[in-house]
Enzyme design. Structure first.
Site, mmCIF file in Angstrom:
data_model
loop_
_atom_site.group_PDB
_atom_site.id
_atom_site.type_symbol
_atom_site.label_atom_id
_atom_site.label_comp_id
_atom_site.label_asym_id
_atom_site.label_seq_id
_atom_site.Cartn_x
_atom_site.Cartn_y
_atom_site.Cartn_z
ATOM 1 N N LYS A 196 50.281 78.072 42.552
ATOM 2 C CA LYS A 196 49.298 77.426 43.435
ATOM 3 C C LYS A 196 48.309 76.664 42.561
ATOM 4 O O LYS A 196 47.883 77.161 41.521
ATOM 5 C CB LYS A 196 48.581 78.519 44.242
ATOM 6 C CG LYS A 196 48.067 78.048 45.596
ATOM 7 C CD LYS A 196 47.569 79.215 46.419
ATOM 8 C CE LYS A 196 47.139 78.780 47.780
ATOM 9 N NZ LYS A 196 48.211 78.257 48.638
ATOM 10 N N ARG A 249 60.685 79.566 46.197
ATOM 11 C CA ARG A 249 61.371 79.137 47.425
ATOM 12 C C ARG A 249 62.872 79.173 47.166
ATOM 13 O O ARG A 249 63.351 78.554 46.215
ATOM 14 C CB ARG A 249 60.904 77.731 47.801
ATOM 15 C CG ARG A 249 61.310 77.332 49.177
ATOM 16 C CD ARG A 249 60.587 76.059 49.591
ATOM 17 N NE ARG A 249 59.202 76.279 49.959
ATOM 18 C CZ ARG A 249 58.274 75.327 49.970
ATOM 19 N NH1 ARG A 249 58.588 74.104 49.625
ATOM 20 N NH2 ARG A 249 57.035 75.612 50.321
ATOM 21 N N GLU A 284 54.543 78.283 66.299
ATOM 22 C CA GLU A 284 54.389 77.466 67.502
ATOM 23 C C GLU A 284 54.898 76.030 67.277
ATOM 24 O O GLU A 284 55.512 75.425 68.159
ATOM 25 C CB GLU A 284 52.892 77.489 67.895
ATOM 26 C CG GLU A 284 52.500 76.779 69.178
ATOM 27 C CD GLU A 284 53.385 77.133 70.376
ATOM 28 O OE1 GLU A 284 53.800 78.288 70.490
ATOM 29 O OE2 GLU A 284 53.652 76.204 71.176
ATOM 30 N N HIS A 296 59.292 84.872 55.021
ATOM 31 C CA HIS A 296 58.309 85.014 53.938
ATOM 32 C C HIS A 296 58.200 86.478 53.523
ATOM 33 O O HIS A 296 57.990 87.345 54.372
ATOM 34 C CB HIS A 296 56.912 84.583 54.402
ATOM 35 C CG HIS A 296 56.773 83.115 54.639
ATOM 36 N ND1 HIS A 296 55.562 82.498 54.801
ATOM 37 C CD2 HIS A 296 57.691 82.133 54.726
ATOM 38 C CE1 HIS A 296 55.754 81.203 54.993
ATOM 39 N NE2 HIS A 296 57.038 80.955 54.953
ATOM 40 N N GLU A 324 55.033 85.461 46.190
ATOM 41 C CA GLU A 324 55.456 85.109 47.554
ATOM 42 C C GLU A 324 56.842 84.466 47.477
ATOM 43 O O GLU A 324 57.071 83.565 46.676
ATOM 44 C CB GLU A 324 54.480 84.114 48.189
ATOM 45 C CG GLU A 324 54.882 83.807 49.634
ATOM 46 C CD GLU A 324 54.196 82.578 50.223
ATOM 47 O OE1 GLU A 324 53.449 82.745 51.183
ATOM 48 O OE2 GLU A 324 54.427 81.459 49.709
ATOM 49 N N ALA A 362 60.801 71.428 57.133
ATOM 50 C CA ALA A 362 59.471 71.790 56.620
ATOM 51 C C ALA A 362 58.935 70.724 55.658
ATOM 52 O O ALA A 362 57.742 70.391 55.690
ATOM 53 C CB ALA A 362 59.517 73.150 55.936
HETATM 54 P P1 0O2 Z 1 51.724 75.624 49.609
HETATM 55 O O1 0O2 Z 1 51.381 74.429 48.817
HETATM 56 O O2 0O2 Z 1 53.155 75.556 50.131
HETATM 57 O O3 0O2 Z 1 51.423 76.904 48.945
HETATM 58 P P2 0O2 Z 1 47.426 80.490 55.034
HETATM 59 O O4 0O2 Z 1 48.115 80.300 53.691
HETATM 60 O O5 0O2 Z 1 46.034 80.963 54.923
HETATM 61 O O6 0O2 Z 1 47.600 79.280 55.923
HETATM 62 P P3 0O2 Z 1 49.189 82.703 55.341
HETATM 63 O O7 0O2 Z 1 49.288 83.734 56.417
HETATM 64 O O8 0O2 Z 1 48.928 83.173 53.948
HETATM 65 O O9 0O2 Z 1 48.102 81.651 55.784
HETATM 66 O O10 0O2 Z 1 50.448 81.832 55.265
HETATM 67 P P4 0O2 Z 1 51.881 81.856 55.920
HETATM 68 O O11 0O2 Z 1 51.817 81.573 57.365
HETATM 69 O O12 0O2 Z 1 52.637 83.081 55.512
HETATM 70 O O13 0O2 Z 1 52.497 80.570 55.201
HETATM 71 C C1 0O2 Z 1 51.967 79.970 54.090
HETATM 72 C C2 0O2 Z 1 52.947 78.982 53.462
HETATM 73 O O14 0O2 Z 1 54.122 78.811 54.280
HETATM 74 C C3 0O2 Z 1 52.370 77.581 53.345
HETATM 75 O O15 0O2 Z 1 51.733 77.482 52.123
HETATM 76 C C4 0O2 Z 1 53.599 76.678 53.423
HETATM 77 O O16 0O2 Z 1 54.281 76.638 52.182
HETATM 78 C C5 0O2 Z 1 54.456 77.432 54.419
HETATM 79 N N1 0O2 Z 1 54.157 77.065 55.812
HETATM 80 C C6 0O2 Z 1 53.591 77.869 56.749
HETATM 81 N N2 0O2 Z 1 53.492 77.239 57.909
HETATM 82 C C7 0O2 Z 1 54.000 75.997 57.750
HETATM 83 C C8 0O2 Z 1 54.179 74.877 58.617
HETATM 84 O O17 0O2 Z 1 53.830 74.895 59.790
HETATM 85 N N3 0O2 Z 1 54.751 73.760 58.081
HETATM 86 C C9 0O2 Z 1 55.164 73.699 56.771
HETATM 87 N N4 0O2 Z 1 55.719 72.567 56.347
HETATM 88 N N5 0O2 Z 1 54.981 74.741 55.916
HETATM 89 C C10 0O2 Z 1 54.419 75.885 56.393
HETATM 90 P P5 0O2 Z 1 50.424 76.587 51.930
HETATM 91 O O18 0O2 Z 1 49.372 77.483 51.391
HETATM 92 O O19 0O2 Z 1 50.124 75.819 53.158
HETATM 93 O O20 0O2 Z 1 50.792 75.544 50.867
#
Ligand code: 0O2
Length: 222
Positions: free
Chosen positions: A71, A103, A139, A146, A165, A177
């Site tokens: 990150k 990933r 949604e 994950h 992760e 995505a």
């Molecule tokens: P990056 O650059 O990929 O790391 P939060 O992180 O606070 O929003 P949570 O619960 O930690 O919430 O996250 P969650 O829902 O487990 O998912 C986090 C990561 O999943 C995201 O990382 C994205 O990589 C992916 N992701 C989740 N939802 C979506 C979505 O609707 N569209 C896409 N394209 N990717 C998604 P980051 O932190 O956003 O960014």
């Protein structure tokens, strides 16, 4: 601003003890980031080993590709502020679980769960959290599995458990995505309901394609 004037300003603003604290914290952050990089290497190797082994056992590779990422400091800072996490390495480690991310892009939906099972069977892997966005898509249509896992890294003088992760997706889920991310974060463009509906429909079409390809594969290997 030149380096000299930057240092002069720091010396004016902070006491000697405060500056020592800042430098120590900086070093600790750097060390922590290096531990996360080691954990990424460990997890990536686990998947490469599984892929190699499955190619021997089943004559096919279930993993299309593996991507790893740390990150960015900006994203870490943004998340710490958003979640009101105190700015120190210990709180960061205890509260942010997605600093190191892997990933795994799989060929078929069943491969996602097969790889999950093989990974979690390993003695040194501890499951911390599981979110199944394939069984329960978001949604907007987002699908992926994950996991947060804790794995040991073997350092010169100690063994440390680090969180990583893991996002498992099929090629179709990853295709959706990646493009959704581009569309969503495109500057100066506000997605209206119609665009969001189209995106969701695309996610459903991709899932249908995944299921059809899985069914064809099942017929061929049975
Ligand atoms: P990056 O650059 O990929 O790391 P939060 O992180 O606070 O929003 P949570 O619960 O930690 O919430 O996250 P969650 O829902 O487990 O998912 C986090 C990561 O999943 C995201 O990382 C994205 O990589 C992916 N992701 C989740 N939802 C979506 C979505 O609707 N569209 C896409 N394209 N990717 C998604 P980051 O932190 O956003 O960014």
């Amino acid at each position: 601003m030149s380096n000299e004037s930057r240092i002069g300003k720091l010396l004016e603003t902070y006491s000697h003890n405060e500056l020592e604290d800042i430098i120590r914290t900086g070093r600790e952050f750097k060390k922590l980031m290096s531990y996360y990089k080691c954990a990424l290497m460990e997890v990536e190797t686990k998947f490469r080993v599984l892929n190699e082994n499955m190619s021997l056992e089943y004559d096919r590779n279930p993993i299309e590709s593996i991507k790893t990422r740390m990150k960015s400091p900006e994203s870490i800072l943004e998340k710490m502020i958003r979640r009101d996490i105190p700015f120190n390495p210990q709180d960061l480690e205890e509260n942010l679980f997605d600093i190191a991310g892997v990933r795994v892009i799989c060929s078929f939906p069943k491969d996602v769960y097969l790889l999950e099972e093989y990974l979690l069977r390993q003695d040194d892997v501890v499951l911390v959290e599981r979110k199944d966005y394939i069984e329960n898509p978001k949604e907007n249509g987002y699908r992926s599995l994950h996991l947060i896992v804790s794995v040991p890294i073997f350092l010169a003088g100690e063994t440390k458990m680090m969180n990583v992760e893991i996002q498992f997706r099929t090629i179709a889920m990853d295709f959706w995505a990646s493009l959704e991310h581009k569309v969503k974060y495109k500057k100066n463009y506000h997605c209206d309901e119609a665009v969001l509906d189209k995106l969701k429909q695309c996610a459903e079409d991709a899932a249908k394609l995944d299921n059809e390809m899985q069914a064809i594969h099942d017929i061929i290997v049975s």
